[in-house]
Design a protein around this motif. Structure first.
Motif, short mmCIF file in Angstrom:
data_model
loop_
_atom_site.label_atom_id
_atom_site.label_comp_id
_atom_site.label_asym_id
_atom_site.label_seq_id
_atom_site.Cartn_x
_atom_site.Cartn_y
_atom_site.Cartn_z
N ILE A 19 0.86 -1.18 0.00
CA ILE A 19 0.00 0.00 0.00
C ILE A 19 0.89 1.23 0.00
CG2 ILE A 19 -1.78 1.27 1.25
CD1 ILE A 19 -2.44 -1.51 2.62
N LYS A 20 0.61 2.15 -0.92
CA LYS A 20 1.31 3.42 -0.95
C LYS A 20 0.28 4.51 -0.69
CE LYS A 20 5.06 2.25 -4.02
NZ LYS A 20 6.00 2.86 -4.95
N GLY A 21 0.64 5.45 0.15
CA GLY A 21 -0.28 6.54 0.45
C GLY A 21 0.29 7.47 1.48
N ASP A 22 -0.54 8.38 1.96
CA ASP A 22 -0.13 9.40 2.92
C ASP A 22 -0.77 9.13 4.27
OD1 ASP A 22 1.18 10.91 0.87
OD2 ASP A 22 -0.76 11.70 0.27
N ILE A 23 0.01 9.36 5.33
CA ILE A 23 -0.54 9.37 6.69
C ILE A 23 -0.30 10.77 7.25
CG2 ILE A 23 -0.30 6.90 7.10
CD1 ILE A 23 2.26 7.51 8.70
N GLU A 24 -1.14 11.17 8.18
CA GLU A 24 -1.01 12.50 8.78
C GLU A 24 -0.27 12.38 10.10
OE1 GLU A 24 -4.70 14.60 8.94
OE2 GLU A 24 -4.93 14.55 6.78
N LEU A 25 0.91 12.98 10.13
CA LEU A 25 1.74 12.99 11.33
C LEU A 25 1.73 14.36 11.96
CD1 LEU A 25 4.99 11.13 10.20
CD2 LEU A 25 3.10 10.20 11.52
N ILE A 26 1.78 14.42 13.26
CA ILE A 26 2.01 15.68 13.95
C ILE A 26 3.43 16.10 13.64
CG2 ILE A 26 2.23 16.76 16.23
CD1 ILE A 26 0.09 14.75 17.19
N ALA A 27 3.65 17.37 13.41
CA ALA A 27 4.98 17.86 13.07
C ALA A 27 6.02 17.36 14.07
CB ALA A 27 4.99 19.39 13.02
N GLY A 28 7.09 16.78 13.56
CA GLY A 28 8.17 16.29 14.41
C GLY A 28 7.99 14.86 14.89
N ALA A 29 6.81 14.26 14.64
CA ALA A 29 6.57 12.88 15.09
C ALA A 29 7.25 11.89 14.15
CB ALA A 29 5.07 12.61 15.15
N ARG A 30 7.53 10.72 14.68
CA ARG A 30 8.11 9.64 13.89
C ARG A 30 7.01 8.66 13.50
NH1 ARG A 30 12.19 6.92 17.72
NH2 ARG A 30 10.28 6.92 18.94
N ILE A 31 7.22 7.93 12.43
CA ILE A 31 6.25 6.93 12.01
C ILE A 31 6.09 5.88 13.11
CG2 ILE A 31 5.79 5.08 10.34
CD1 ILE A 31 7.12 6.85 8.23
N THR A 32 7.18 5.55 13.80
CA THR A 32 7.10 4.59 14.91
C THR A 32 6.14 5.08 15.98
OG1 THR A 32 9.37 3.88 14.50
CG2 THR A 32 8.45 3.40 16.67
N ASP A 33 6.21 6.36 16.33
CA ASP A 33 5.29 6.93 17.33
C ASP A 33 3.85 6.85 16.83
OD1 ASP A 33 7.51 7.60 18.89
OD2 ASP A 33 7.66 9.59 17.97
N TYR A 34 3.67 7.17 15.56
CA TYR A 34 2.33 7.13 14.96
C TYR A 34 1.73 5.73 15.09
CZ TYR A 34 -1.28 7.32 11.33
OH TYR A 34 -2.46 7.25 10.65
N MET A 35 2.51 4.71 14.75
CA MET A 35 2.01 3.34 14.81
C MET A 35 1.74 2.89 16.24
SD MET A 35 1.55 2.41 11.74
CE MET A 35 1.23 0.65 11.97
N LEU A 36 2.59 3.27 17.16
CA LEU A 36 2.38 2.90 18.56
C LEU A 36 1.12 3.53 19.13
CD1 LEU A 36 6.03 3.05 19.94
CD2 LEU A 36 4.62 1.00 19.63
N ASP A 37 0.79 4.74 18.67
CA ASP A 37 -0.37 5.46 19.18
C ASP A 37 -1.66 5.14 18.43
OD1 ASP A 37 1.22 6.68 21.05
OD2 ASP A 37 1.46 8.54 19.91
N SER A 38 -1.57 4.46 17.29
CA SER A 38 -2.77 4.22 16.49
C SER A 38 -3.64 3.13 17.12
CB SER A 38 -2.39 3.83 15.06
OG SER A 38 -1.76 2.59 15.02
#
Length: 76
Positions: A19-38
């Motif tokens: 899957i290719k696409g966009d995710i919305e991150l808070i400025a300065g956040a890491r993808i790892t943080d995004y996944m842990l918080d999802s």
């Protein structure tokens, strides 16, 4: 999109799909943080779904992805 958010283009391997696409991150956040918080599902915007042989299956402006099926997620 809220102020301070930015879209990050990612590639996700989930089972037999890429899957290719966009995710919305808070400025300065890491993808790892995004996944842990999802939660159980997370949103992918402007999504394209491909099989592992490189054939495009479909595209959608919005796609919910089940976090438990994600094997790899990486920025493009």
């Amino acid at each position: 999109m809220a102020e301070g958010d930015s879209r990050t283009r990612v590639t996700i391997l989930a089972g037999s799909y890429r899957i290719k696409g966009d995710i919305e991150l808070i400025a300065g956040a890491r993808i790892t943080d995004y996944m842990l918080d999802s939660k159980a599902f997370f949103a992918v915007i402007n999504a394209e779904v491909w099989d592992l042989e490189g054939r495009k299956i479909f595209a959608a402006p919005f796609l919910n992805v089940n976090r438990s099926h994600v094997v790899v997620i990486a920025p493009e």
